[in-house]
Design a protein around this motif. Structure first.
Motif, short mmCIF file in Angstrom:
data_model
loop_
_atom_site.label_atom_id
_atom_site.label_comp_id
_atom_site.label_asym_id
_atom_site.label_seq_id
_atom_site.Cartn_x
_atom_site.Cartn_y
_atom_site.Cartn_z
N SER A 129 15.43 89.93 76.41
CA SER A 129 15.64 91.03 77.38
C SER A 129 16.12 92.22 76.52
N ALA B 263 13.04 84.58 77.28
CA ALA B 263 12.55 85.40 78.42
C ALA B 263 13.79 85.36 79.49
N ASP B 264 14.38 84.14 79.70
CA ASP B 264 15.20 83.87 80.83
C ASP B 264 16.86 83.86 80.23
N CYS B 265 16.98 84.51 79.29
CA CYS B 265 18.38 84.76 78.81
C CYS B 265 18.63 85.97 78.59
N GLU B 266 19.61 86.60 79.35
CA GLU B 266 19.87 88.12 79.51
C GLU B 266 20.86 88.26 78.52
N GLN C 13 12.83 76.79 75.41
CA GLN C 13 12.96 77.72 76.44
C GLN C 13 14.53 77.87 76.53
N ARG D 88 17.53 79.03 78.84
CA ARG D 88 17.54 79.62 80.39
C ARG D 88 19.18 80.01 80.53
#
Length: 123
Positions: free
Chosen positions: A86, A53-56, A20, A22
């Motif tokens: 994203s 998912a937590d990487c803009e 994951q 971040r």
């Protein structure tokens, strides 16, 4: 070949490893993410899933890192999939045509890029 020689040539393979990310995946974060991906790839996974998912934001350095992980996984007979990028990251992946190389999946596991779904044709 004796037992010791055979054992030293055997490589353990795991079916799935998930990582994951971040925060942004850019030039400043890429070395740290690369270290984690190296550890993951050392397990010789059949599939490495990189959860975004937590990487803009993903910049060029991040894209190069993802493609390098893909190359290393392929060399060992595995594959890389990106999960839940994203909208902005997805746009950058498409602009760089990474969606033609890497499988991109949604949070529920459906393909969102990289593969065109087949449609049944009416007779």
């Amino acid at each position: 070949m004796d037992e010791v020689s055979r054992a030293s040539q055997t490589t353990q393979v795991v079916p799935l490893v998930e990582v994951q990310v971040r925060g942004d995946l850019n030039a400043s974060s890429a070395p740290g993410v690369n270290d984690v991906l190296e550890e993951a790839l050392a397990l010789h996974p059949r599939q490495l899933v990189i959860d975004l998912a937590d990487c803009e934001i993903i910049d060029a350095a991040g894209i190069l890192l993802l493609l390098d992980a893909h190359r290393r996984a392929m060399r060992d007979g595995g594959m890389v999939a990106l999960r839940s990028p994203s909208a902005r990251a997805r746009r950058n992946l498409k602009l760089a045509k990474v969606d033609r190389v890497l499988q991109v999946i949604s949070a529920d596991g459906d393909l969102t890029l990289g593969e065109i779904p087949r449609r049944e044709m009416a007779p």
